[in-house]
Structures are given as C-alpha cells and as structure tokens.
Scaffold this motif. Structure first.
Motif, short mmCIF file in Angstrom:
data_model
loop_
_atom_site.label_atom_id
_atom_site.label_comp_id
_atom_site.label_asym_id
_atom_site.label_seq_id
_atom_site.Cartn_x
_atom_site.Cartn_y
_atom_site.Cartn_z
N LEU A 14 1.05 -1.38 -0.07
CA LEU A 14 0.06 0.01 -0.02
C LEU A 14 0.80 1.20 0.05
O LEU A 14 0.69 2.06 -0.78
N LEU A 18 0.99 3.79 -2.78
CA LEU A 18 0.47 5.30 -2.88
C LEU A 18 1.60 6.39 -2.99
O LEU A 18 1.46 7.55 -3.53
N GLU A 118 -7.73 10.19 10.58
CA GLU A 118 -8.59 9.78 9.65
C GLU A 118 -8.09 8.23 9.49
O GLU A 118 -6.89 8.17 9.31
N VAL A 120 -8.23 4.50 7.16
CA VAL A 120 -8.58 4.04 5.85
C VAL A 120 -8.61 2.33 6.17
O VAL A 120 -7.47 2.03 6.61
N LEU A 125 -13.43 -1.55 2.82
CA LEU A 125 -13.44 -1.05 1.25
C LEU A 125 -13.52 -2.25 0.45
O LEU A 125 -14.73 -2.30 -0.28
N ALA A 126 -12.70 -3.37 0.51
CA ALA A 126 -12.74 -4.46 -0.17
C ALA A 126 -14.24 -4.92 0.40
O ALA A 126 -14.88 -5.65 -0.79
N PRO B 106 -1.26 -5.20 -6.39
CA PRO B 106 -1.71 -4.41 -7.16
C PRO B 106 -1.29 -4.64 -8.60
O PRO B 106 -1.84 -4.56 -9.69
N PRO B 122 -7.81 -4.97 -2.60
CA PRO B 122 -8.00 -3.99 -1.27
C PRO B 122 -6.93 -2.93 -1.61
O PRO B 122 -7.16 -1.84 -0.99
N THR B 123 -5.55 -3.17 -2.11
CA THR B 123 -4.31 -2.37 -1.85
C THR B 123 -5.07 -1.09 -2.64
O THR B 123 -4.83 0.13 -2.41
N ASN B 124 -5.32 -1.42 -3.97
CA ASN B 124 -5.92 -0.43 -4.89
C ASN B 124 -6.83 0.55 -4.13
O ASN B 124 -6.80 1.73 -4.44
N LEU B 125 -7.67 -0.30 -3.83
CA LEU B 125 -9.07 0.51 -3.33
C LEU B 125 -8.61 1.43 -2.25
O LEU B 125 -8.95 2.45 -2.16
N ALA B 126 -7.79 1.09 -1.22
CA ALA B 126 -7.61 2.10 -0.32
C ALA B 126 -6.22 3.06 -0.87
O ALA B 126 -6.64 4.20 -0.43
N ALA B 127 -5.52 2.77 -1.61
CA ALA B 127 -4.70 3.80 -2.23
C ALA B 127 -5.73 4.95 -2.97
O ALA B 127 -5.41 6.00 -2.85
N SER B 129 -8.80 5.41 -2.46
CA SER B 129 -9.58 6.07 -1.67
C SER B 129 -8.73 7.31 -0.95
O SER B 129 -9.21 8.74 -0.97
N ILE B 130 -7.62 7.17 -0.69
CA ILE B 130 -6.48 7.95 -0.01
C ILE B 130 -6.29 9.30 -1.08
O ILE B 130 -6.31 10.41 -0.97
N VAL B 131 -5.82 8.74 -2.34
CA VAL B 131 -5.56 9.66 -3.48
C VAL B 131 -6.73 10.52 -3.42
O VAL B 131 -6.54 11.79 -3.83
N GLN B 133 -9.31 11.38 -1.61
CA GLN B 133 -9.33 12.31 -0.67
C GLN B 133 -8.32 13.53 -0.65
O GLN B 133 -8.82 14.77 -0.54
N ASN B 148 -13.43 11.21 4.88
CA ASN B 148 -13.28 9.98 4.62
C ASN B 148 -14.46 9.41 4.04
O ASN B 148 -15.26 8.89 4.90
N ALA B 150 -14.74 6.36 2.96
CA ALA B 150 -14.73 4.89 3.24
C ALA B 150 -15.83 4.36 4.40
O ALA B 150 -16.39 3.38 4.13
#
Lengths: 144, 151
Positions: A14, A18, A118, A120, A125-126, B106, B122-127, B129-131, B133, B148, B150
């Motif tokens: 992750l 990012l 905040e 995450v 999410l999954a 990913p 899940p990694t893509n979804l979290a990334a 979501s952060i980007v 935001q 957030n 999420a």
C-alpha cells in the motif's frame, strides 16, 4: 494543482503504491521504512521522491523526513498500533494538519476517529466492493 | 434480493467472515471453507450456512463442498496465488458461473485479464480512496479536512 509535502510511513504494497501515485501526480513525497529492501517496491519511473530508512516511531526519523514541513502524513505499515502511534505523534507533537492511518482492525475505527485521526480500512473497502460485485453478479445475472 | 442464491466462500478471515455474515443476512445459502476451525468463530450466531474445515484444494473437502451447485464462488484467503487457483478450480471443475477473487498485489491485479475473473484489490481500493481524498481536498483549495468516504 497545489503540490503537497507528503510523508508515507511503510513501503509495503500500500505504502509504495501510494507513494508512486502521489509522486506521479506531482506531490513531494518522502517514504519511511525500517527495511531498505522494501524501497524496491517503488517504481523507478513513477517515484521521484525521497527515501528515509528508519523506524518512524522514533521522532528522530520523522525529523529526518522533515516532518515540520509535511502537509500530510499517511501511516501505512502492516501494524495497526504502529500506524496509530505514528499518526498521533505526527499530529500532536509535530502539528501535522492531516494524518491518515491504515487500520486492519475495524472495531477500533471509532476510537481513532475520536482522537482526530482519519482512518482507511482496506478490508472495509474491499467488503463494500465485494458486496457491490456480488449483487451485480447475482442480481443482474451477468458477469461484469 | 439474493434469496436462495448459493455462494461458496473460501477463506473465513476478516473479509470472508464479513461477507459470509452479510450474505447470510441477505438470504444466500452459503458454504464457507477454512483450514482453521477457529476462524469460524467470526461467524454470527445467525449464520445458517455450511462450515467446512480443511484445505479447499483437498479432494475430500472439494467433494463435501460440491454437494451443492453454486451461483457464485468467492476466493478470499490471505494468499493471492491460492485465490487464483481456487477461482480456476471453482469455474473449471465445479462449473461455477461467476467467480470473484481477492488479489492483494496491485501489480498482479492489473495483469489478470486473461483469467476473466472479477477481481477485488484492497490495496488499490485503499490507495485510490486516499488519493481521491487528497485530490478532492486540493480541488476545493483546502488541504483539510480530508473527509473519509470509506465510512
């Protein structure tokens, strides 16, 4: 678009993903990880930021990453407690305005929020995404 | 509604158990497999599905799971490789028409087109979501707060 100074703690899947995305869209990114090897997860094309090898739970490491200038810190190690601790230190001791922490254990999300963090949760999410896809697959009867 | 849809879930970790509980409440008939018995404690009391303990690739477990036909198979063990194999087995050997697999990596998630699976990363979804935001905060000309979405 304004460019942000972002510190990403943890260069696993992750964190690295990012860091690549944020660096690519023009933000100034510093990645911290205890393990130098994990920097190999960064893309040589996408990532043009800095790397700091060290333990982010030690303030000295955060100082090395110039935390005083950070607009945003994202704690994305695989340990919830480390993420929360680093995020709290960034917020309370260094006055970073925006901090985000990845949490695995969603039962504690409410608590973290009360502390002004905040969060995450990839799992949540999954879960939402799976549920949406399950509905789509079963209800509509078709795939994709 | 998802009443009486038959769903096979492999992996009863945080994600698998969350899905099992939710789909059970939606009226699905679920079979859930995990190699670890204690994983099933994450299932709610109301859970009415079948719990199967064992390696999902084990022949005897497969036979037990195969007493039903399924509308959908979901592979959410902690291992990407295993999830892909399970997805293939479900589709090719069990003839399950729809398969959804979790893929954590990913870079791999992008290269799975050939499998024709529905994948969730899940990694893509979290990334993302952060980007998102960060970007929406910037678009608003303000760097805080990052709300957030999420939750």
């Amino acid at each position: 678009m304004k460019s942000l100074y972002v510190i990403v703690v943890g260069c696993g899947r992750l964190g690295a993903h990012l860091a690549n995305l944020l660096s690519q869209s023009g933000h100034r990114v510093v990645v911290i990880d205890r393990d130098k090897e994990s920097f190999s997860n960064l893309s040589s094309e996408a990532f043009s930021g800095f790397k700091v090898e060290g333990d982010a739970s030690e303030p000295e490491t955060l100082r090395q990453a110039k935390i005083g200038q950070a607009d945003l810190l994202i704690a994305a190690t695989r340990e919830d407690n480390v993420n929360i601790m680093v995020a709290l230190v960034a917020k309370k001791s260094f006055g970073v305005k925006n901090v985000m922490a990845r949490v695995y254990d969603t039962r504690r999300e409410g608590l973290y929020r009360e502390m002004g963090l905040e969060t995450v949760s990839p799992i949540l999410l999954a879960g939402e995404e799976f549920f949406r896809l399950v509905y789509k697959a079963l209800d509509a009867g078709g795939e994709k | 509604m998802l009443d009486d849809k038959r769903v096979l879930i492999v992996g009863c970790g945080r994600l698998g158990s969350q899905l099992a509980n939710r789909l059970n409440r939606e009226g699905c008939r679920i079979t859930i497999v995990d190699k670890d018995d204690s994983a099933f404690t994450a299932l709610e009391e109301e859970f009415q599905g079948i719990r199967l303990k064992g390696d999902a690739l084990d022949e005897s477990v497969m036979k037990e799971a195969h007493v039903r036909e399924y509308d959908l198979a979901i592979a959410v063990t902690g291992k990407d490789d295993l999830n892909l194999i399970l997805g293939l087995v479900a589709r090719e050997l069990f003839g399950v028409p729809r398969v959804i697999v979790r893929v954590r990596d990913p870079s791999r998630s992008d290269s799975l087109g050939g499998f024709k699976f529905i994948t969730v990363c899940p990694t893509n979804l979290a990334a993302d979501s952060i980007v998102n935001q960060v970007e929406s905060a910037l678009a608003g000309g303000d760097t805080r707060p990052f709300d957030n979405p999420a939750k």
